[in-house]
Design a protein around this motif. Structure first.
Motif, PDB file in Angstrom:
ATOM      1  N   MET A  92       0.758  -1.048  -0.062  1.00  0.00           N
ATOM      2  CA  MET A  92      -0.039  -0.078   0.180  1.00  0.00           C
ATOM      3  C   MET A  92       0.989   1.285   0.072  1.00  0.00           C
ATOM      4  SD  MET A  92      -1.464  -0.078   3.682  1.00  0.00           S
ATOM      5  CE  MET A  92      -0.445  -0.150   5.352  1.00  0.00           C
ATOM      6  N   SER A  93       0.627   2.323  -0.767  1.00  0.00           N
ATOM      7  CA  SER A  93       1.224   3.454  -0.821  1.00  0.00           C
ATOM      8  C   SER A  93       0.289   4.694  -1.443  1.00  0.00           C
ATOM      9  CB  SER A  93       2.457   3.209  -1.810  1.00  0.00           C
ATOM     10  OG  SER A  93       1.853   3.506  -3.145  1.00  0.00           O
ATOM     11  N   GLU A  94       0.710   5.771  -0.913  1.00  0.00           N
ATOM     12  CA  GLU A  94      -0.214   7.044  -1.295  1.00  0.00           C
ATOM     13  C   GLU A  94      -0.330   6.955  -3.022  1.00  0.00           C
ATOM     14  OE1 GLU A  94      -0.475  11.781  -0.198  1.00  0.00           O
ATOM     15  OE2 GLU A  94       1.693  10.680   0.097  1.00  0.00           O
ATOM     16  N   ARG A  95       0.854   6.586  -3.560  1.00  0.00           N
ATOM     17  CA  ARG A  95       0.629   6.759  -5.103  1.00  0.00           C
ATOM     18  C   ARG A  95      -0.197   5.622  -5.614  1.00  0.00           C
ATOM     19  NH1 ARG A  95       3.436   4.362  -9.116  1.00  0.00           N
ATOM     20  NH2 ARG A  95       4.906   3.446  -7.688  1.00  0.00           N
ATOM     21  N   ALA A  96       0.004   4.539  -5.216  1.00  0.00           N
ATOM     22  CA  ALA A  96      -0.359   3.216  -5.954  1.00  0.00           C
ATOM     23  C   ALA A  96      -1.772   2.625  -5.304  1.00  0.00           C
ATOM     24  CB  ALA A  96       0.695   2.117  -6.069  1.00  0.00           C
ATOM     25  N   GLY A  97      -1.949   3.236  -4.028  1.00  0.00           N
ATOM     26  CA  GLY A  97      -3.057   2.656  -3.280  1.00  0.00           C
ATOM     27  C   GLY A  97      -2.747   1.160  -2.749  1.00  0.00           C
ATOM     28  N   PHE A  98      -3.676   0.224  -3.104  1.00  0.00           N
ATOM     29  CA  PHE A  98      -3.499  -1.072  -2.578  1.00  0.00           C
ATOM     30  C   PHE A  98      -3.130  -1.957  -3.783  1.00  0.00           C
ATOM     31  CE2 PHE A  98      -6.735   0.737   0.282  1.00  0.00           C
ATOM     32  CZ  PHE A  98      -5.929   0.884   1.659  1.00  0.00           C
ATOM     33  N   THR A 150       5.063  -3.522   7.347  1.00  0.00           N
ATOM     34  CA  THR A 150       6.002  -3.455   6.446  1.00  0.00           C
ATOM     35  C   THR A 150       5.332  -3.465   4.830  1.00  0.00           C
ATOM     36  OG1 THR A 150       5.749  -5.877   6.184  1.00  0.00           O
ATOM     37  CG2 THR A 150       7.324  -5.276   7.885  1.00  0.00           C
ATOM     38  N   LYS A 151       4.211  -3.437   4.848  1.00  0.00           N
ATOM     39  CA  LYS A 151       3.375  -3.253   3.630  1.00  0.00           C
ATOM     40  C   LYS A 151       3.417  -1.810   2.900  1.00  0.00           C
ATOM     41  CE  LYS A 151       2.348  -7.748   3.825  1.00  0.00           C
ATOM     42  NZ  LYS A 151       0.885  -8.119   3.666  1.00  0.00           N
ATOM     43  N   TRP A 152       3.465  -0.973   3.871  1.00  0.00           N
ATOM     44  CA  TRP A 152       3.789   0.732   3.630  1.00  0.00           C
ATOM     45  C   TRP A 152       4.897   0.827   2.696  1.00  0.00           C
ATOM     46  CZ3 TRP A 152       0.060   4.074   2.874  1.00  0.00           C
ATOM     47  CH2 TRP A 152       0.492   5.365   2.669  1.00  0.00           C
ATOM     48  N   GLY A 153       4.666   1.415   1.257  1.00  0.00           N
ATOM     49  CA  GLY A 153       5.781   1.654   0.523  1.00  0.00           C
ATOM     50  C   GLY A 153       6.167   0.580  -0.517  1.00  0.00           C
ATOM     51  N   THR A 154       5.465  -0.586  -0.197  1.00  0.00           N
ATOM     52  CA  THR A 154       5.595  -1.594  -1.323  1.00  0.00           C
ATOM     53  C   THR A 154       4.594  -1.462  -2.521  1.00  0.00           C
ATOM     54  OG1 THR A 154       6.506  -3.153   0.296  1.00  0.00           O
ATOM     55  CG2 THR A 154       5.445  -4.127  -1.726  1.00  0.00           C
ATOM     56  N   VAL A 155       4.983  -1.654  -3.583  1.00  0.00           N
ATOM     57  CA  VAL A 155       4.010  -1.512  -4.715  1.00  0.00           C
ATOM     58  C   VAL A 155       3.959  -2.852  -5.816  1.00  0.00           C
ATOM     59  CG1 VAL A 155       3.583  -0.271  -6.781  1.00  0.00           C
ATOM     60  CG2 VAL A 155       4.174   0.965  -4.749  1.00  0.00           C
ATOM     61  N   GLY A 156       2.664  -3.490  -5.955  1.00  0.00           N
ATOM     62  CA  GLY A 156       2.587  -4.559  -6.697  1.00  0.00           C
ATOM     63  C   GLY A 156       2.363  -4.049  -7.963  1.00  0.00           C
ATOM     64  N   ILE A 157       2.474  -4.833  -9.095  1.00  0.00           N
ATOM     65  CA  ILE A 157       2.333  -4.356 -10.588  1.00  0.00           C
ATOM     66  C   ILE A 157       0.759  -3.706 -10.782  1.00  0.00           C
ATOM     67  CG2 ILE A 157       1.500  -6.471 -11.315  1.00  0.00           C
ATOM     68  CD1 ILE A 157       3.267  -5.867 -13.863  1.00  0.00           C
ATOM     69  N   SER A 158      -0.171  -4.469  -9.876  1.00  0.00           N
ATOM     70  CA  SER A 158      -1.419  -4.063 -10.380  1.00  0.00           C
ATOM     71  C   SER A 158      -2.024  -3.470  -8.940  1.00  0.00           C
ATOM     72  CB  SER A 158      -2.387  -5.252 -10.784  1.00  0.00           C
ATOM     73  OG  SER A 158      -3.586  -4.791 -11.009  1.00  0.00           O
ATOM     74  N   SER A 159      -2.780  -2.149  -9.147  1.00  0.00           N
ATOM     75  CA  SER A 159      -3.449  -1.519  -8.125  1.00  0.00           C
ATOM     76  C   SER A 159      -4.919  -2.118  -8.206  1.00  0.00           C
ATOM     77  CB  SER A 159      -3.448  -0.104  -8.151  1.00  0.00           C
ATOM     78  OG  SER A 159      -2.162   0.289  -8.106  1.00  0.00           O
ATOM     79  N   PHE A 160      -5.502  -2.506  -7.091  1.00  0.00           N
ATOM     80  CA  PHE A 160      -7.025  -2.513  -7.213  1.00  0.00           C
ATOM     81  C   PHE A 160      -7.996  -1.797  -6.407  1.00  0.00           C
ATOM     82  CE2 PHE A 160      -5.047  -5.191  -3.954  1.00  0.00           C
ATOM     83  CZ  PHE A 160      -6.067  -4.982  -2.727  1.00  0.00           C
ATOM     84  N   ALA A 161      -7.452  -1.000  -5.788  1.00  0.00           N
ATOM     85  CA  ALA A 161      -8.141  -0.032  -5.008  1.00  0.00           C
ATOM     86  C   ALA A 161      -7.399   1.129  -4.607  1.00  0.00           C
ATOM     87  CB  ALA A 161      -8.898  -0.678  -3.857  1.00  0.00           C
ATOM     88  N   GLU A 162      -7.801   2.535  -4.604  1.00  0.00           N
ATOM     89  CA  GLU A 162      -7.463   3.798  -3.957  1.00  0.00           C
ATOM     90  C   GLU A 162      -7.560   3.519  -2.417  1.00  0.00           C
ATOM     91  OE1 GLU A 162      -5.968   5.900  -5.456  1.00  0.00           O
ATOM     92  OE2 GLU A 162      -6.555   5.235  -7.602  1.00  0.00           O
ATOM     93  N   LEU A 163      -6.791   4.226  -1.781  1.00  0.00           N
ATOM     94  CA  LEU A 163      -6.571   4.214  -0.195  1.00  0.00           C
ATOM     95  C   LEU A 163      -7.932   4.600   0.243  1.00  0.00           C
ATOM     96  CD1 LEU A 163      -3.214   5.833   0.846  1.00  0.00           C
ATOM     97  CD2 LEU A 163      -3.635   3.250   0.588  1.00  0.00           C
ATOM     98  N   THR A 164      -8.389   5.620  -0.537  1.00  0.00           N
ATOM     99  CA  THR A 164     -10.025   6.105  -0.130  1.00  0.00           C
ATOM    100  C   THR A 164     -11.232   5.192  -0.166  1.00  0.00           C
ATOM    101  OG1 THR A 164     -10.202   6.952  -2.279  1.00  0.00           O
ATOM    102  CG2 THR A 164      -9.330   8.570  -0.473  1.00  0.00           C
ATOM    103  N   GLU A 165     -10.969   4.177  -0.871  1.00  0.00           N
ATOM    104  CA  GLU A 165     -12.002   3.128  -1.104  1.00  0.00           C
ATOM    105  C   GLU A 165     -11.925   1.930   0.168  1.00  0.00           C
ATOM    106  OE1 GLU A 165     -12.422   1.302  -5.117  1.00  0.00           O
ATOM    107  OE2 GLU A 165     -10.628   2.330  -5.754  1.00  0.00           O
ATOM    108  N   ALA A 166     -11.114   2.334   1.150  1.00  0.00           N
ATOM    109  CA  ALA A 166     -10.872   1.321   2.361  1.00  0.00           C
ATOM    110  C   ALA A 166     -11.839   2.019   3.358  1.00  0.00           C
ATOM    111  CB  ALA A 166      -9.879   1.032   2.726  1.00  0.00           C
TER     112      ALA A 166
END
Length: 259
Positions: free
Chosen positions: A178-184, A212-228
């Motif tokens: 999760m990150s500010e740029r990529a969301g989840f 530890t998940k903060w700052g890690t970015v996977g290839i595909s975002s599936f939700a913005e942070l605001t959707e949680a």
């Protein structure tokens, strides 16, 4: 500044910039080079960064790196246990909930085994096995079916079709990053599609993510942070991350981790 606070700040700097120098950090925090080296050693021992000559760099995996379930299950075990225990408080008898694949959601499944009249939808083989072994006759477990990933998730059109026909009170999603740029995000394209289907089927999204998940970015975002609606993490989450999440989600729950 306490050592833990300084180390959190250093880790945030490494993840943001990709690398740091000992001399620069010593000047910034007003401590000796030796103190910074000890901080870097402590973070390196936890697998959070890599020490190099004169500083440290990120150990962040590639965006498509997908460890298997067994490999992930030994990481941050105390944090995952605390996060799962806090998330379980959100579940009451008679609910219909979904648990995505992941080691933290598997921990949550162990804590939900005793909840009466519960319906659990999951695309996780380990989660389904945990609930099946509990043998509780008043629980219903729906395993979506689909194609199996390295992390023991069931994904693809079969899984998505099953999920789209359902209506759920809560969905608990474990995330790769999760990150500010990529969301989840996730390192698996098909898993991203399945997670999106789970999100659409539920009234509320609860994300389970240790610090530890903060700052890690996977290839595909599936939700913005605001959707949680809710993010459940632990007190190791850096302050800058807390500020971003508090501004983005309705509720941020931080758990103390047992020593």
């Amino acid at each position: 500044m306490l050592a833990q606070q300084r180390q959190e700040a250093i880790l945030h700097r490494v993840r943001s910039a990709g690398g740091v120098r000992v001399t620069e950090l010593a000047g910034e925090f007003g401590v000796s080079d030796m103190t910074i080296r000890r901080d870097l050693e402590a973070l390196a021992e936890r697998g959070l960064l890599a020490k190099v000559h004169g500083g440290a760099t990120t150990t962040r995996p590639g965006s498509t790196d997908e460890p298997g379930f067994a490999a992930k299950s030994v990481r941050q075990r105390a944090e995952k246990s605390a996060v799962a225990a806090e998330a379980a408080r959100l579940v009451t008898a008679g609910m219909a909930v979904a648990l995505s694949a992941g080691t933290t959601t598997a921990e949550l499944a162990r804590r939900l085994a005793g909840v009466p009249a519960l319906t659990v939808v999951t695309n996780s083989i380990p989660v389904a096995e945990i609930l099946h072994r509990s043998g509780r006759p008043d629980q219903t477990v729906v395993l979506t079916g689909g194609v199996r990933t390295p992390s023991d998730a069931l994904v693809g059109p079969v899984a998505v079709a099953t999920i789209r026909s359902l209506h759920l009170d809560l969905v608990f999603l474990g995330v790769h990053g999760m990150s500010e740029r990529a969301g989840f995000s996730t390192p698996n394209l098909l898993e991203a599609e399945t997670n999106q289907a789970l999100l659409a089927a539920a009234d509320r999204l609860v994300v389970l993510a240790d610090h530890t998940k903060w700052g890690t970015v996977g290839i595909s975002s599936f939700a913005e942070l605001t959707e949680a609606h809710t993010v459940v993490s632990d007190t190791g989450l850096p302050e800058p991350a807390r500020e971003v999440l508090r501004a983005s989600v309705t509720e941020l729950l931080l758990c103390e981790v047992a020593a």
